[in-house]
Design an enzyme around this catalytic site. Structure first.
Site, PDB file in Angstrom:
ATOM      1  N   ASP A  14       0.834  -1.204   0.000  1.00 10.30           N
ATOM      2  CA  ASP A  14       0.000   0.000   0.000  1.00 10.30           C
ATOM      3  C   ASP A  14       0.872   1.258   0.000  1.00 10.30           C
ATOM      4  O   ASP A  14       1.465   1.620   1.014  1.00 10.30           O
ATOM      5  CB  ASP A  14      -0.904  -0.028   1.239  1.00 10.30           C
ATOM      6  CG  ASP A  14      -1.843   1.166   1.293  1.00 10.30           C
ATOM      7  OD1 ASP A  14      -2.059   1.797   0.241  1.00 10.30           O
ATOM      8  OD2 ASP A  14      -2.353   1.468   2.395  1.00 10.30           O
TER       9      ASP A  14
ATOM     10  N   CYS B  91      -9.784   8.997  -8.971  1.00  4.96           N
ATOM     11  CA  CYS B  91     -10.958   9.753  -8.544  1.00  4.96           C
ATOM     12  C   CYS B  91     -10.733  11.245  -8.774  1.00  4.96           C
ATOM     13  O   CYS B  91      -9.742  11.815  -8.302  1.00  4.96           O
ATOM     14  CB  CYS B  91     -11.256   9.496  -7.060  1.00  4.96           C
ATOM     15  SG  CYS B  91     -12.732  10.340  -6.470  1.00  4.96           S
TER      16      CYS B  91
ATOM     17  N   HIS C 282     -34.155 -13.407  15.025  1.00  2.99           N
ATOM     18  CA  HIS C 282     -35.603 -13.564  14.857  1.00  2.99           C
ATOM     19  C   HIS C 282     -36.254 -13.700  16.240  1.00  2.99           C
ATOM     20  O   HIS C 282     -35.588 -13.988  17.237  1.00  2.99           O
ATOM     21  CB  HIS C 282     -35.917 -14.791  13.997  1.00  2.99           C
ATOM     22  CG  HIS C 282     -35.376 -16.075  14.556  1.00  2.99           C
ATOM     23  ND1 HIS C 282     -35.977 -16.748  15.604  1.00  2.99           N
ATOM     24  CD2 HIS C 282     -34.280 -16.812  14.232  1.00  2.99           C
ATOM     25  CE1 HIS C 282     -35.302 -17.842  15.891  1.00  2.99           C
ATOM     26  NE2 HIS C 282     -34.253 -17.902  15.073  1.00  2.99           N
TER      27      HIS C 282
ATOM     28  N   GLU D 107     -30.293 -20.366   8.510  1.00  2.00           N
ATOM     29  CA  GLU D 107     -29.545 -20.953   9.633  1.00  2.00           C
ATOM     30  C   GLU D 107     -28.815 -22.210   9.173  1.00  2.00           C
ATOM     31  O   GLU D 107     -29.188 -22.835   8.168  1.00  2.00           O
ATOM     32  CB  GLU D 107     -30.531 -21.299  10.763  1.00  2.00           C
ATOM     33  CG  GLU D 107     -29.883 -21.747  12.062  1.00  2.00           C
ATOM     34  CD  GLU D 107     -30.907 -21.937  13.172  1.00  2.00           C
ATOM     35  OE1 GLU D 107     -30.622 -22.713  14.099  1.00  2.00           O
ATOM     36  OE2 GLU D 107     -31.978 -21.302  13.107  1.00  2.00           O
TER      37      GLU D 107
END
Length: 398
Positions: free
Chosen positions: A133, A162, A260, A346
């Site tokens: 990087d 950009c 849930h 699940e």
């Protein structure tokens, strides 16, 4: 562990609402975790001017490759080497193109590249991914990097382009001002200096041109508005491209997760199945609807905020979400429009679906013990493991 004879001897459990597994996905099932792709060595080299989101994208890639593909992945951030060797606070002149400063940056790059090589050579069999990087905006710099690394793995350059001033301004103020480089500095003073750094690198910026540089690359324009690829082959590089297609360096989203409500099987301590909610579960569904209306569908100022709703295909999750409102916002947006994903279901417990853990312990003691020893890799007979779930969740993050 369970033989066909054992399955035949054991009577079926009371499971009136069995869970049915979905069609297996096309992704290969991960048999063991953190083992990478066999023998593959990938080196991703970030390219782009400052504030284009290189570090953000590198971190997202690191998490994605580690979690979903089990690849040992490490970022080598050149700015960290600078801070460790020279200190965080450097004058603006350090970033100019004078020979003395160029040589200093090259020395640190050599150290980082050597560490990257050492990382790639730690395992003989298993694959690894290294991410270098740095800005790497000059063609000669990229040529030097490629020559240094070409014998240590497949090198792919990832360039972020950009020119959207609003995105750049947001990136500078949201991320760069938190850098150790500007600790204790006035905001506007730090912003102006960072923009001066960008101008210095802009003066020597040479975008990747496939007519001049014969290297594999991925080029992303304006936070995903356009993407170019060249020389990309193989499973993992292709998955990286697909992932990058959906990464946004601006306008990041917040995710809210909810269990849930209590299901009929929950109340009887049965696992899996596809049962409906109990009365307690329905009360939770109403409470969740109120929370969504007050906390999710509105921002901190009380203004409408666009949001989507995802559920699994199980009855209990669909019923939990059924009281959430779906109001029309403008011409083309339905608030909290629901999308049902089979991939969110699940874990499927196979022959144990609908049983309680006590029943599993009594009926299949070896399976019960194996699951207790390693829940991550354990696969239910004729069912799934958590690694299988990771595999079927992969397409959802794209």
């Amino acid at each position: 562990m369970i033989t066909e004879d054992e399955l035949a001897k054991n009577p079926p459990v009371q499971n009136p609402n069995p869970q049915t597994p979905g069609t297996p996905g096309v992704n290969p099932i991960v048999e063991s975790f953190n083992q990478g792709t066999q023998g593959d060595r990938l080196i991703l080299v970030m390219v782009g001017l400052p504030a284009r989101g290189k570090t953000y994208v590198a971190k997202r890639l690191e998490r994605y490759l580690t979690f979903f593909h089990g690849c040992p992945t490490k970022i080598f951030h050149l700015a960290d080497y600078r801070r460790q060797i020279l200190g965080a606070e450097q004058p603006l002149s350090f970033f100019d193109n004078e020979k003395v400063n160029t040589e200093k940056r090259l020395q640190m790059a050599q150290i980082a590249i050597q560490d990257l090589k050492d990382f790639l050579s730690q395992e003989v069999i298993l694959g690894r991914v290294a991410i270098y990087d740095a800005s790497n905006v000059e063609r000669e710099t990229r040529k030097w990097i490629f020559e240094q690394l070409k014998d240590h793995g497949k090198v792919i350059f990832v360039e972020l382009v950009c020119y959207n001033e609003a995105i750049l301004e947001e990136n500078i103020r949201r991320t760069k001002l938190k850098s150790p480089d500007f600790k204790g500095r006035e905001i506007e003073d730090a912003v102006n200096e960072y923009k001066s750094r960008i101008a210095l690198r802009q003066s020597v910026y040479e975008t990747i041109d496939e007519k001049v540089e014969n290297v594999p690359f991925i080029k992303i324009h304006d936070s995903g508005q356009k993407i170019e690829i060249s020389g990309i082959h193989g499973f993992l590089p292709s998955r990286i491209v697909q992932f990058l297609l959906n990464v946004r360096i601006s306008g990041q989203s917040t995710f809210f997760f909810s269990r849930h409500g209590q299901s009929m099987y929950n109340s009887r301590k049965q696992i899996g199945g596809d049962s409906s909610l109990t009365e307690l579960g329905k009360r939770y569904a109403h409470a969740l609807s109120d929370f969504v209306e007050e906390q999710i569908s509105k921002d901190e100022n009380g203004n409408p905020r666009r949001a989507r709703l995802w559920t699994s295909s199980m009855k209990r999750t669909i019923e939990t979400a059924r009281f959430i409102k779906h109001s029309q916002m403008g011409k083309d947006w339905v608030q909290m429009r629901q999308r049902v994903w089979r991939g969110l279901d699940e874990i499927y417990a196979g022959v144990c679906d609908g049983m309680t853990y006590e029943e599993i312990k009594e009926t299949y003691p070896l399976e019960y013990r194996a699951r207790s020893e390693n829940k991550l890799t354990y696969r239910y007979p004729r069912g799934e493991s958590y690694l299988d779930i990771i595999s079927r969740l992969d397409p959802l993050v794209h």
